[in-house]
Scaffold this motif. Structure first.
Motif, PDB file in Angstrom:
ATOM      1  N   ALA A 172     -21.097  16.474 -25.256  1.00  0.00           N
ATOM      2  CA  ALA A 172     -19.585  16.015 -26.116  1.00  0.00           C
ATOM      3  C   ALA A 172     -18.354  15.283 -24.313  1.00  0.00           C
ATOM      4  O   ALA A 172     -18.205  16.137 -23.732  1.00  0.00           O
ATOM      5  CB  ALA A 172     -18.669  16.753 -26.589  1.00  0.00           C
ATOM      6  N   SER A 173     -18.511  13.665 -23.851  1.00  0.00           N
ATOM      7  CA  SER A 173     -17.999  13.840 -23.083  1.00  0.00           C
ATOM      8  C   SER A 173     -16.291  12.397 -23.725  1.00  0.00           C
ATOM      9  O   SER A 173     -16.109  12.536 -24.862  1.00  0.00           O
ATOM     10  CB  SER A 173     -19.104  12.613 -22.271  1.00  0.00           C
ATOM     11  OG  SER A 173     -18.678  11.761 -21.559  1.00  0.00           O
TER      12      SER A 173
ATOM     13  N   PHE B 131     -20.492  14.505 -17.397  1.00  0.00           N
ATOM     14  CA  PHE B 131     -21.284  14.106 -17.825  1.00  0.00           C
ATOM     15  C   PHE B 131     -20.078  12.896 -18.914  1.00  0.00           C
ATOM     16  O   PHE B 131     -19.941  12.656 -18.988  1.00  0.00           O
ATOM     17  CB  PHE B 131     -22.169  14.750 -18.602  1.00  0.00           C
ATOM     18  CG  PHE B 131     -22.812  15.158 -17.811  1.00  0.00           C
ATOM     19  CD1 PHE B 131     -24.604  15.099 -16.621  1.00  0.00           C
ATOM     20  CD2 PHE B 131     -22.847  17.149 -17.355  1.00  0.00           C
ATOM     21  CE1 PHE B 131     -25.166  16.069 -16.291  1.00  0.00           C
ATOM     22  CE2 PHE B 131     -23.659  17.414 -16.177  1.00  0.00           C
ATOM     23  CZ  PHE B 131     -24.455  16.995 -15.979  1.00  0.00           C
ATOM     24  N   SER B 132     -21.365  11.833 -18.625  1.00  0.00           N
ATOM     25  CA  SER B 132     -21.519  10.477 -19.570  1.00  0.00           C
ATOM     26  C   SER B 132     -21.508  11.737 -21.255  1.00  0.00           C
ATOM     27  O   SER B 132     -21.943  12.338 -20.818  1.00  0.00           O
ATOM     28  CB  SER B 132     -21.924   9.478 -19.416  1.00  0.00           C
ATOM     29  OG  SER B 132     -24.046   9.746 -19.115  1.00  0.00           O
TER      30      SER B 132
ATOM     31  N   VAL C 188     -15.520   7.984 -15.375  1.00  0.00           N
ATOM     32  CA  VAL C 188     -16.702   8.958 -17.324  1.00  0.00           C
ATOM     33  C   VAL C 188     -16.415   7.740 -18.236  1.00  0.00           C
ATOM     34  O   VAL C 188     -17.252   7.224 -18.999  1.00  0.00           O
ATOM     35  CB  VAL C 188     -15.639  10.484 -17.576  1.00  0.00           C
ATOM     36  CG1 VAL C 188     -16.957  10.943 -18.907  1.00  0.00           C
ATOM     37  CG2 VAL C 188     -16.075  11.381 -16.772  1.00  0.00           C
ATOM     38  N   ARG C 189     -14.842   7.575 -18.353  1.00  0.00           N
ATOM     39  CA  ARG C 189     -14.920   6.774 -19.767  1.00  0.00           C
ATOM     40  C   ARG C 189     -15.505   4.809 -18.805  1.00  0.00           C
ATOM     41  O   ARG C 189     -15.851   4.977 -20.555  1.00  0.00           O
ATOM     42  CB  ARG C 189     -13.124   6.128 -19.385  1.00  0.00           C
ATOM     43  CG  ARG C 189     -12.476   7.719 -20.174  1.00  0.00           C
ATOM     44  CD  ARG C 189     -11.115   7.573 -20.593  1.00  0.00           C
ATOM     45  NE  ARG C 189      -9.964   8.924 -20.496  1.00  0.00           N
ATOM     46  CZ  ARG C 189     -10.281   9.453 -21.476  1.00  0.00           C
ATOM     47  NH1 ARG C 189     -10.567   9.179 -22.746  1.00  0.00           N
ATOM     48  NH2 ARG C 189      -9.773  10.425 -21.333  1.00  0.00           N
TER      49      ARG C 189
ATOM     50  N   LEU D 146     -22.736   2.343 -21.874  1.00  0.00           N
ATOM     51  CA  LEU D 146     -23.379   2.736 -22.482  1.00  0.00           C
ATOM     52  C   LEU D 146     -23.371   2.639 -24.530  1.00  0.00           C
ATOM     53  O   LEU D 146     -24.060   2.560 -25.443  1.00  0.00           O
ATOM     54  CB  LEU D 146     -24.025   4.767 -22.411  1.00  0.00           C
ATOM     55  CG  LEU D 146     -23.866   5.488 -21.420  1.00  0.00           C
ATOM     56  CD1 LEU D 146     -23.997   6.473 -21.362  1.00  0.00           C
ATOM     57  CD2 LEU D 146     -25.394   5.138 -20.978  1.00  0.00           C
ATOM     58  N   GLU D 147     -21.808   2.845 -24.929  1.00  0.00           N
ATOM     59  CA  GLU D 147     -22.085   2.036 -26.099  1.00  0.00           C
ATOM     60  C   GLU D 147     -22.178   0.474 -26.535  1.00  0.00           C
ATOM     61  O   GLU D 147     -22.555   0.514 -27.002  1.00  0.00           O
ATOM     62  CB  GLU D 147     -20.314   2.252 -26.340  1.00  0.00           C
ATOM     63  CG  GLU D 147     -19.653   3.966 -26.937  1.00  0.00           C
ATOM     64  CD  GLU D 147     -19.722   3.858 -28.051  1.00  0.00           C
ATOM     65  OE1 GLU D 147     -20.595   3.436 -28.985  1.00  0.00           O
ATOM     66  OE2 GLU D 147     -19.255   5.027 -28.308  1.00  0.00           O
ATOM     67  N   ARG D 148     -21.948  -0.488 -25.007  1.00  0.00           N
ATOM     68  CA  ARG D 148     -22.456  -1.375 -25.597  1.00  0.00           C
ATOM     69  C   ARG D 148     -23.933  -1.723 -25.378  1.00  0.00           C
ATOM     70  O   ARG D 148     -24.419  -2.435 -26.658  1.00  0.00           O
ATOM     71  CB  ARG D 148     -22.009  -2.211 -24.383  1.00  0.00           C
ATOM     72  CG  ARG D 148     -22.540  -3.385 -23.934  1.00  0.00           C
ATOM     73  CD  ARG D 148     -22.220  -4.436 -22.720  1.00  0.00           C
ATOM     74  NE  ARG D 148     -23.069  -3.936 -21.576  1.00  0.00           N
ATOM     75  CZ  ARG D 148     -23.982  -4.122 -20.854  1.00  0.00           C
ATOM     76  NH1 ARG D 148     -24.529  -5.081 -21.805  1.00  0.00           N
ATOM     77  NH2 ARG D 148     -24.052  -3.964 -20.009  1.00  0.00           N
ATOM     78  N   ILE D 149     -24.614  -0.830 -24.328  1.00  0.00           N
ATOM     79  CA  ILE D 149     -26.128  -0.842 -24.979  1.00  0.00           C
ATOM     80  C   ILE D 149     -27.195  -0.487 -26.064  1.00  0.00           C
ATOM     81  O   ILE D 149     -27.811  -0.592 -25.979  1.00  0.00           O
ATOM     82  CB  ILE D 149     -26.698  -0.536 -23.316  1.00  0.00           C
ATOM     83  CG1 ILE D 149     -26.512   1.267 -23.188  1.00  0.00           C
ATOM     84  CG2 ILE D 149     -26.168  -1.112 -21.828  1.00  0.00           C
ATOM     85  CD1 ILE D 149     -27.588   1.368 -22.005  1.00  0.00           C
ATOM     86  N   ARG D 150     -25.849   0.219 -26.283  1.00  0.00           N
ATOM     87  CA  ARG D 150     -26.257   1.403 -27.931  1.00  0.00           C
ATOM     88  C   ARG D 150     -26.153  -0.461 -28.888  1.00  0.00           C
ATOM     89  O   ARG D 150     -26.843  -0.087 -30.022  1.00  0.00           O
ATOM     90  CB  ARG D 150     -26.108   2.761 -28.232  1.00  0.00           C
ATOM     91  CG  ARG D 150     -26.278   3.615 -27.727  1.00  0.00           C
ATOM     92  CD  ARG D 150     -25.092   4.431 -27.815  1.00  0.00           C
ATOM     93  NE  ARG D 150     -25.517   5.798 -27.638  1.00  0.00           N
ATOM     94  CZ  ARG D 150     -23.835   6.151 -26.612  1.00  0.00           C
ATOM     95  NH1 ARG D 150     -23.129   5.111 -26.633  1.00  0.00           N
ATOM     96  NH2 ARG D 150     -24.346   7.021 -25.668  1.00  0.00           N
TER      97      ARG D 150
END
Length: 306
Positions: free
Chosen positions: A47-48, A153-154, A266-267, A273-277
């Motif tokens: 959880a990040s 961590f991310s 971190v944010r 990471l949200e974008r590339i998902r």
């Protein structure tokens, strides 16, 4: 006069045992058997922090400093084939982790090329963040409660699984067969801790890098090595006589390592990471580098704690 000289003594080879056994790699050590401390508990370690809100201009002291510098400093290894390695033809760094880092630089600095790489061993990752030698670590770094005591961590960007690598024809088929065997492991990894916990009577040879384990296995100095399947797949592409055996010994959730207190970074990373998902970039990176492991499992979903 030459006719009076004694003929040279015949040359004899030294006993074979003086040269047939290759020395251990520099920095290698045989670990003594001792109890493994129980893992730390912290709830869900993956959880990040939630990304910046859509439409919000990401800012903060860490982000501003990186933008002013004009490059993102990334810690990684150069010997992890498929994940982060130097292309012998071009001299450039390539791999799954490299491409993830480049996407972060693309969003933060406008270009995936604005990255400076610093080579780290697995054991150096946390200290490099604490000493501000790197901005982020993209280095097959599993998110654990113990590591969260020292770095942030991310969200999880890949779930690997620890397995076992042997030479073709080896009688080792799973973790139970490692009892009494010599197993090469890399210092500072969760994989090493797990093997010592699961097989306390195995002889563990700890080395600085996974490429050391590859060489030791090829030279028959060890019976097996155990690591994340991403790393083992990279080794099998370099040697057709290697085999990955046995079921998963446990999941390894990869996260981008970031120094404590740098919440803005971190944010921001979590936003990338949200974008590339969502836009298919993650799938393209997987297909480029990790198709050796089979069809894409899809990117792991993000878990947030705020």
């Amino acid at each position: 006069m030459s006719g009076c000289t004694e003929p040279p003594a015949p040359y004899t080879l030294p006993p074979s045992e003086t040269y047939s056994v290759a020395p251990l790699p520099h920095g290698a050590s045989v670990l003594t058997s001792e109890p493994v401390p129980p893992p730390q508990e912290c709830g869900d370690p993956t959880a990040s922090l939630r990304p910046f809100s859509p439409g919000e201009v990401p800012t903060g002291p860490t982000l501003d400093a990186i933008r002013a510098r004009g490059r993102l400093v990334v810690g990684l290894d150069t010997g992890n084939n498929l994940m982060s390695f130097r292309n012998p033809a071009t001299g450039g760094l390539e791999g799954f982790d490299v491409d993830i880092a480049r996407e972060i630089a693309r969003d933060l600095l406008g270009s995936p090329d604005k990255v400076e790489y610093r080579v780290l061993t697995a054991a150096e990752r946390e200290q490099a963040l604490q000493d501000a030698k790197v901005d982020i670590v993209a280095h097959t770094m599993s998110i654990t409660c113990e590591r969260r005591r020292h770095v942030d961590f991310s969200t999880e960007y890949y779930e690997a699984h620890q397995r076992i690598l042997v030479m073709a024809g080896s009688p080792i088929l799973g973790v139970d067969d490692l009892a009494g065997k010599r197993v090469c492991m890399t210092k500072g990894t969760r994989s090493l801790e797990r093997i010592r916990d699961l097989v306390p009577d195995a002889t563990v040879i700890a080395v600085p890098t996974w490429s050391d384990c590859l060489v030791m296995l090829q030279q028959r100095q060890v019976d097996a090595t155990s690591a994340d399947d991403t790393l083992l797949a990279g080794m099998t592409t370099q040697d057709p006589y290697l085999r990955i055996v046995g079921p998963s010994l446990g999941p390894e959730p990869y996260g981008i390592g970031i120094a404590k207190g740098k919440d803005d970074l971190v944010r921001f990373v979590n936003g990338t990471l949200e974008r590339i998902r969502a836009d298919g970039t993650w799938e393209r990176i997987y297909d480029r580098w990790l198709s050796e492991l089979g069809p894409s499992p899809g990117p792991p979903p993000a878990t947030y704690r705020d």
